[in-house]
Design a protein around this motif. Structure first.
Motif, PDB file in Angstrom:
ATOM      1  N   UNK A 125       0.822  -1.206   0.000  1.00  0.00           N
ATOM      2  CA  UNK A 125       0.000   0.000   0.000  1.00  0.00           C
ATOM      3  C   UNK A 125       0.859   1.260   0.000  1.00  0.00           C
ATOM      4  N   UNK A 126       1.984   1.225   0.682  1.00  0.00           N
ATOM      5  CA  UNK A 126       2.883   2.372   0.685  1.00  0.00           C
ATOM      6  C   UNK A 126       3.425   2.670  -0.699  1.00  0.00           C
ATOM      7  N   UNK A 127       3.795   1.650  -1.441  1.00  0.00           N
ATOM      8  CA  UNK A 127       4.299   1.862  -2.793  1.00  0.00           C
ATOM      9  C   UNK A 127       3.170   2.232  -3.754  1.00  0.00           C
ATOM     10  N   UNK A 128       1.984   1.675  -3.560  1.00  0.00           N
ATOM     11  CA  UNK A 128       0.866   1.951  -4.460  1.00  0.00           C
ATOM     12  C   UNK A 128       0.387   3.393  -4.326  1.00  0.00           C
ATOM     13  N   UNK A 129       0.249   3.870  -3.109  1.00  0.00           N
ATOM     14  CA  UNK A 129      -0.230   5.237  -2.897  1.00  0.00           C
ATOM     15  C   UNK A 129       0.858   6.261  -3.144  1.00  0.00           C
ATOM     16  N   UNK A 130       2.084   5.903  -2.914  1.00  0.00           N
ATOM     17  CA  UNK A 130       3.186   6.831  -3.115  1.00  0.00           C
ATOM     18  C   UNK A 130       3.361   7.751  -1.923  1.00  0.00           C
ATOM     19  N   UNK A 131       4.379   8.567  -2.010  1.00  0.00           N
ATOM     20  CA  UNK A 131       4.688   9.488  -0.925  1.00  0.00           C
ATOM     21  C   UNK A 131       3.783  10.712  -1.005  1.00  0.00           C
ATOM     22  N   UNK A 132       3.754  11.454   0.064  1.00  0.00           N
ATOM     23  CA  UNK A 132       3.043  12.729   0.105  1.00  0.00           C
ATOM     24  C   UNK A 132       3.700  13.680  -0.901  1.00  0.00           C
ATOM     25  N   UNK A 133       2.932  14.394  -1.698  1.00  0.00           N
ATOM     26  CA  UNK A 133       3.518  15.273  -2.718  1.00  0.00           C
ATOM     27  C   UNK A 133       4.481  16.319  -2.156  1.00  0.00           C
ATOM     28  N   UNK A 134       4.319  16.704  -0.900  1.00  0.00           N
ATOM     29  CA  UNK A 134       5.199  17.709  -0.300  1.00  0.00           C
ATOM     30  C   UNK A 134       6.498  17.114   0.215  1.00  0.00           C
TER      31      UNK A 134
END
Length: 55
Positions: free
Chosen positions: A34-43
């Motif tokens: 899930x961490x890789x699928x959603x990605x990091x916070x844009x900021x």
């Protein structure tokens, strides 16, 4: 409840240990996925190799 034989107790203990291991590894794998699928916070700044070493 009836008494369990020693062999039955050992099989149940082994079943519970395997179940615990399976749930643990499945949960960790799900969180990583899930961490890789959603990605990091844009900021969030891009990670660097040096940052991973020192961080």
């Amino acid at each position: 409840m009836g008494k369990l034989s020693q062999g039955a107790k050992q099989r149940l203990q082994q079943l519970f240990k395997r179940g615990h291991f399976t749930i643990h590894c499945g949960t960790v794998s799900l969180m990583v996925y899930l961490g890789f699928k959603r990605g990091a916070d844009p900021r969030t700044p891009e990670p660097t190799v040096l940052g991973q070493i020192w961080g």
